[in-house]
Write a protein that holds these residues in place. Structure first.
Motif, PDB file in Angstrom:
ATOM      1  N   ALA A   1     107.081  19.868   8.192  1.00 31.28           N
ATOM      2  CA  ALA A   1     105.282  19.465   8.640  1.00 31.28           C
ATOM      3  C   ALA A   1     105.583  18.856   9.881  1.00 31.28           C
ATOM      4  CB  ALA A   1     104.474  18.131   7.485  1.00 31.28           C
ATOM      5  N   LYS A   2     106.765  17.816  10.397  1.00 31.86           N
ATOM      6  CA  LYS A   2     107.050  17.482  11.595  1.00 31.86           C
ATOM      7  C   LYS A   2     107.903  17.794  12.769  1.00 31.86           C
ATOM      8  CE  LYS A   2     105.778  13.725   9.675  1.00 31.86           C
ATOM      9  NZ  LYS A   2     105.128  12.734   9.995  1.00 31.86           N
ATOM     10  N   ARG A   3     106.935  19.724  12.490  1.00 30.92           N
ATOM     11  CA  ARG A   3     107.688  20.225  13.572  1.00 30.92           C
ATOM     12  C   ARG A   3     106.628  19.882  15.022  1.00 30.92           C
ATOM     13  NH1 ARG A   3     108.589  26.431  10.662  1.00 30.92           N
ATOM     14  NH2 ARG A   3     109.680  25.751   9.967  1.00 30.92           N
ATOM     15  N   GLY A   4     107.486  20.329  15.825  1.00 32.45           N
ATOM     16  CA  GLY A   4     106.960  19.783  17.225  1.00 32.45           C
ATOM     17  C   GLY A   4     107.385  18.031  17.360  1.00 32.45           C
ATOM     18  N   GLN A   5     106.938  17.091  17.110  1.00 34.18           N
ATOM     19  CA  GLN A   5     107.363  15.973  16.912  1.00 34.18           C
ATOM     20  C   GLN A   5     108.671  15.643  16.822  1.00 34.18           C
ATOM     21  OE1 GLN A   5     105.083  13.552  14.357  1.00 34.18           O
ATOM     22  NE2 GLN A   5     103.293  15.870  13.442  1.00 34.18           N
ATOM     23  N   ARG A   6     108.976  14.187  17.542  1.00 38.08           N
ATOM     24  CA  ARG A   6     109.905  13.794  17.602  1.00 38.08           C
ATOM     25  C   ARG A   6     110.032  12.765  16.514  1.00 38.08           C
ATOM     26  NH1 ARG A   6     111.817   8.982  20.571  1.00 38.08           N
ATOM     27  NH2 ARG A   6     114.529   9.351  21.654  1.00 38.08           N
TER      28      ARG A   6
ATOM     29  N   LYS B   1     113.030  11.992   6.228  1.00 40.67           N
ATOM     30  CA  LYS B   1     113.937  12.467   5.436  1.00 40.67           C
ATOM     31  C   LYS B   1     113.616  13.742   5.570  1.00 40.67           C
ATOM     32  CE  LYS B   1     115.564   9.567   2.792  1.00 40.67           C
ATOM     33  NZ  LYS B   1     116.504   8.982   3.098  1.00 40.67           N
ATOM     34  N   ILE B   2     114.992  14.386   5.241  1.00 37.24           N
ATOM     35  CA  ILE B   2     114.728  15.800   6.275  1.00 37.24           C
ATOM     36  C   ILE B   2     114.029  17.079   5.335  1.00 37.24           C
ATOM     37  CG2 ILE B   2     116.814  18.518   5.496  1.00 37.24           C
ATOM     38  CD1 ILE B   2     118.725  16.370   6.969  1.00 37.24           C
ATOM     39  N   HIS B   3     113.707  16.811   3.737  1.00 34.76           N
ATOM     40  CA  HIS B   3     112.893  17.651   3.228  1.00 34.76           C
ATOM     41  C   HIS B   3     111.449  17.720   3.846  1.00 34.76           C
ATOM     42  CE1 HIS B   3     112.451  14.217   1.026  1.00 34.76           C
ATOM     43  NE2 HIS B   3     111.096  14.596  -0.108  1.00 34.76           N
ATOM     44  N   LYS B   4     111.424  16.789   3.686  1.00 38.14           N
ATOM     45  CA  LYS B   4     110.190  16.497   5.041  1.00 38.14           C
ATOM     46  C   LYS B   4     109.589  17.197   6.563  1.00 38.14           C
ATOM     47  CE  LYS B   4     108.692  12.592   1.193  1.00 38.14           C
ATOM     48  NZ  LYS B   4     107.872  11.544   1.286  1.00 38.14           N
ATOM     49  N   LEU B   5     110.566  17.456   7.189  1.00 39.41           N
ATOM     50  CA  LEU B   5     110.320  18.138   8.087  1.00 39.41           C
ATOM     51  C   LEU B   5     109.940  18.295   8.487  1.00 39.41           C
ATOM     52  CD1 LEU B   5     113.998  17.271   9.338  1.00 39.41           C
ATOM     53  CD2 LEU B   5     112.278  15.520   9.889  1.00 39.41           C
TER      54      LEU B   5
END
Length: 290
Positions: free
Chosen positions: A133-138, A127-131
């Motif tokens: 923490a996913k920086r640098g990931q696909r 989900k967009i509001h959890k992105l």
């Protein structure tokens, strides 16, 4: 004198038309004595083409209501009419050329195929509001196209909305040159695949990052023009109210509703902390605190 109008399949034959600068109307008039046009140009538009009918204007002679339009007036009206016709012809020609070019581009775009690269890491649905923490990931993000901007043939920017936030996404080369990329419109549903990357210094984007796409899928195509054709700055209030479900998708109104929800929750928390209960009547939609 009477106006004679005979409607055929391709033309309108008019015997005579009346024009009154004082009492006529180009919006509501029909060219008759009782409902004259306001300008000679409108009369020529109504006739459509030459030979033009006899046009009567208000007479300057006392005791006479109508007089045939002067040669000078008629000449000036014809010049204006011809200029208008030439402009319309040029516009129609340009539109036809644009449509032909677009159809050709669409046919060429159907030959472009995009595929999910199996050599890339598996994309995780987020989900967009959890992105953050996913920086640098696909990742894979589902949502609606909130805003869409094309920059030349090789670059397209999408602001995606999924109900939890907004995400700026960048599509390049084949991703925006394929058929779905050309017909994509706002409010379409898509799945975007790519890497979450922080925006460069000095640039801004929702959440401080953007999605650099390497693949995408069209889930559902919205009508051409999207919500902008229905709701814009010139939309009537009635249209906006009848399409309130579309209006609340906008950033400003959704922020207002979030504030209202927060304020309402504060009232509830206060009363609950004081030992009150919220009671909802079964026969109404109103609630009261007791």
């Amino acid at each position: 004198m009477a106006t004679e109008i005979t409607k055929g399949v391709d033309q309108v034959s008019v015997g005579e038309l009346y024009v009154s600068d004082k009492s006529g109307s180009d919006q509501d008039g029909d060219g008759s004595e009782d409902k004259p046009f306001k300008t000679p140009l409108k009369a020529l538009r109504f006739a459509g083409k030459e030979p033009f009918p006899t046009i009567y204007v208000e007479s300057q002679k006392e005791g006479e209501r109508w007089a045939v339009i002067s040669k000078t007036q008629m000449k000036n009206a014809k010049k204006a009419f011809n200029r208008e016709q030439m402009k319309n012809d040029d516009k129609e020609k340009k539109e036809a050329e644009d449509n032909e070019r677009r159809e050709k581009n669409l046919e060429e775009a159907k030959k472009i195929v995009i595929e999910n690269d199996p050599s890339l890491p598996e994309a995780e649905a987020v989900k967009i509001h959890k992105l953050e923490a996913k920086r640098g990931q696909r990742v894979k993000v589902f949502g609606w196209v909130h805003r869409l901007r094309r920059q030349g043939k090789n670059l397209m920017f999408i602001v995606l909305r999924d109900g939890t936030g907004f995400l700026q996404s960048v599509l390049s080369d084949k991703l925006c040159q394929c058929y779905n990329g050309l017909v994509l419109s706002t409010e379409s549903t898509v799945a975007l695949y790519g890497t979450i990357t922080p925006v460069p210094d000095g640039k801004q984007a929702p959440g401080g990052h953007e999605l650099h796409c390497d693949f995408w899928e069209l889930v559902g195509l919205a009508p051409a023009g999207g919500a902008d054709n229905l709701l814009n700055e010139e939309s009537d209030v009635d249209v906006q109210l009848n399409n309130r479900h579309m209006m609340i998708r906008g950033e400003n109104i959704s922020k207002i509703l979030r504030v209202r929800s927060t304020v309402t929750q504060c009232f509830r928390d206060h009363f609950f902390s004081c030992g009150y209960y919220e009671v909802t009547h079964s026969n109404t939609n109103d609630a009261q605190v007791s």
